[in-house]
Design an enzyme around this catalytic site. Structure first.
Site, PDB file in Angstrom:
ATOM      1  N   ASP A 204      -5.926  -6.807   6.953  1.00  0.00           N
ATOM      2  CA  ASP A 204      -5.767  -6.302   5.584  1.00  0.00           C
ATOM      3  C   ASP A 204      -6.275  -4.874   5.476  1.00  0.00           C
ATOM      4  O   ASP A 204      -6.727  -4.431   4.428  1.00  0.00           O
ATOM      5  CB  ASP A 204      -6.532  -7.208   4.615  1.00  0.00           C
ATOM      6  CG  ASP A 204      -6.173  -6.920   3.164  1.00  0.00           C
ATOM      7  OD1 ASP A 204      -6.985  -7.256   2.267  1.00  0.00           O
ATOM      8  OD2 ASP A 204      -5.076  -6.345   2.919  1.00  0.00           O
TER       9      ASP A 204
ATOM     10  N   LYS B 115      -2.043  -0.311   6.968  1.00  0.00           N
ATOM     11  CA  LYS B 115      -0.875  -1.094   7.414  1.00  0.00           C
ATOM     12  C   LYS B 115      -0.297  -0.566   8.724  1.00  0.00           C
ATOM     13  O   LYS B 115       0.255  -1.338   9.504  1.00  0.00           O
ATOM     14  CB  LYS B 115       0.198  -1.112   6.309  1.00  0.00           C
ATOM     15  CG  LYS B 115      -0.357  -1.544   4.935  1.00  0.00           C
ATOM     16  CD  LYS B 115      -1.271  -2.756   5.000  1.00  0.00           C
ATOM     17  CE  LYS B 115      -2.133  -2.880   3.743  1.00  0.00           C
ATOM     18  NZ  LYS B 115      -3.251  -3.874   3.916  1.00  0.00           N
TER      19      LYS B 115
ATOM     20  N   ASP C 245      -1.915  -9.558   5.476  1.00  0.00           N
ATOM     21  CA  ASP C 245      -1.650  -9.319   4.058  1.00  0.00           C
ATOM     22  C   ASP C 245      -0.610  -8.195   3.917  1.00  0.00           C
ATOM     23  O   ASP C 245      -0.426  -7.382   4.825  1.00  0.00           O
ATOM     24  CB  ASP C 245      -2.936  -8.926   3.328  1.00  0.00           C
ATOM     25  CG  ASP C 245      -2.766  -8.918   1.809  1.00  0.00           C
ATOM     26  OD1 ASP C 245      -3.513  -8.199   1.137  1.00  0.00           O
ATOM     27  OD2 ASP C 245      -1.858  -9.617   1.299  1.00  0.00           O
ATOM     28  N   ASN C 246       0.088  -8.164   2.784  1.00  0.00           N
ATOM     29  CA  ASN C 246       0.931  -7.033   2.384  1.00  0.00           C
ATOM     30  C   ASN C 246       2.129  -6.766   3.266  1.00  0.00           C
ATOM     31  O   ASN C 246       2.560  -5.607   3.419  1.00  0.00           O
ATOM     32  CB  ASN C 246       0.094  -5.743   2.317  1.00  0.00           C
ATOM     33  CG  ASN C 246      -1.162  -5.914   1.526  1.00  0.00           C
ATOM     34  OD1 ASN C 246      -2.261  -5.779   2.070  1.00  0.00           O
ATOM     35  ND2 ASN C 246      -1.034  -6.223   0.251  1.00  0.00           N
TER      36      ASN C 246
ATOM     37  N   GLU D  73      -1.310  -8.846  -5.491  1.00  0.00           N
ATOM     38  CA  GLU D  73      -2.476  -9.237  -6.301  1.00  0.00           C
ATOM     39  C   GLU D  73      -2.370  -8.731  -7.739  1.00  0.00           C
ATOM     40  O   GLU D  73      -2.076  -7.579  -7.991  1.00  0.00           O
ATOM     41  CB  GLU D  73      -3.782  -8.733  -5.658  1.00  0.00           C
ATOM     42  CG  GLU D  73      -3.805  -7.290  -5.244  1.00  0.00           C
ATOM     43  CD  GLU D  73      -3.421  -7.084  -3.786  1.00  0.00           C
ATOM     44  OE1 GLU D  73      -2.608  -7.865  -3.256  1.00  0.00           O
ATOM     45  OE2 GLU D  73      -3.903  -6.134  -3.182  1.00  0.00           O
TER      46      GLU D  73
END
Ligand SMILES: O=C(NC/C=C/[C@H]1O[C@@H](n2ccc(=O)cc2)[C@H](O)[C@@H]1O)c1cc([N+](=O)[O-])cc(O)c1O
Ligand SMILES: [Mg+2]
Length: 214
Positions: A141, A144, A169-170, A199
């Site tokens: 996380d 990226k 994540d993401n 989120e």
């Protein structure tokens, strides 16, 4: 000079949560970030997916890349069995300082080792510094564009074993397209996408779970 967003998040925890109660720390942050000021925590929706994967894996050794303010650190550490350890890597000293206080407020400091520095430098030192043979679980996380190089680094350092679970994540927003390509095209991973929302918003995002096959 005013406060920073992480400092305001810490204040919200100290004001609204109960010391030693991780659930109340998680709720206080989610309430603050949903109703007062957005922040890049994995959040309550994706957090439930993180919880379920963690419960399934029940890791003895876990790694988190990207502590930020410690929200997912608390989510992970609260579910660890006694004697299990979470190592979390944070690059920004100001974020790390807030995270240490939030982790301690939740009473989880004995389960968590927060290391400060760039993941690319720290991953190769995990074995010697922390006596880690391999990780059972890794939560990605952080930046990226570091997901792929750090995954390769974990492989090359022998820190993944057959069955290690990576959860990223993401993968949709902000997105990690190279990472998705990497794990989906590799014969060394079995991947699946968990669709969710970014989120505290209605924007699509999701988590990619990838099992290392050795
Ligand atoms: O950009 C995002 N995350 C980057 C996180 C970066 C964190 O990882 C640390 N780190 C630790 C070790 C390193 O080596 C490098 C950085 C940085 O110091 C920061 O604390 C993001 C953005 C959105 N968004 O909606 O825009 C939503 C999200 O959920 C996100 O995670
Ligand atoms: Mg994130």
């Amino acid at each position: 000079t005013g406060s920073t967003r992480p400092q305001r998040m810490l204040k919200a925890v100290q004001k609204n949560a109960t010391k030693g109660d991780p659930e109340s720390v998680i709720s206080a942050i989610d309430y603050y970030c949903r109703h007062k000021e957005w922040a890049m925590n994995v959040g309550d929706e994706k957090g439930l997916i993180l919880d379920s994967v963690l419960t399934e894996v029940n890791p003895s050794t876990a790694l988190e890349l990207g502590t930020y303010c410690g929200y997912s650190t608390v989510r992970i550490a609260r579910l660890l069995s006694p004697g299990s350890k979470l190592i979390t890597v944070e690059f920004n000293p100001d974020f790390a300082a807030v995270a240490r206080q939030i982790i301690a407020y939740a009473g989880l400091q004995d389960k968590v080792t927060l290391v400060e520095g760039p993941s690319g430098d720290l991953i190769p030192k995990m074995k010697e510094r922390f006596g880690i043979k391999s990780f059972d679980f890794v939560f990605l996380d952080h930046w990226k564009d570091r997901y792929v190089p750090d995954t390769k680094l974990l492989e090359d350092c022998g820190l993944l074993r057959k069955g290690t679970v990576l959860l990223a994540d993401n993968v949709i927003c902000p997105g990690a397209p190279e990472y998705l390509k990497y794990v989906k095209n590799s014969a060394h991973y079995e991947s699946q996408y968990y669709k969710s929302n970014l989120e505290y918003t209605k924007v699509e995002d999701g988590l990619e779970k990838s099992v290392f096959l050795g």
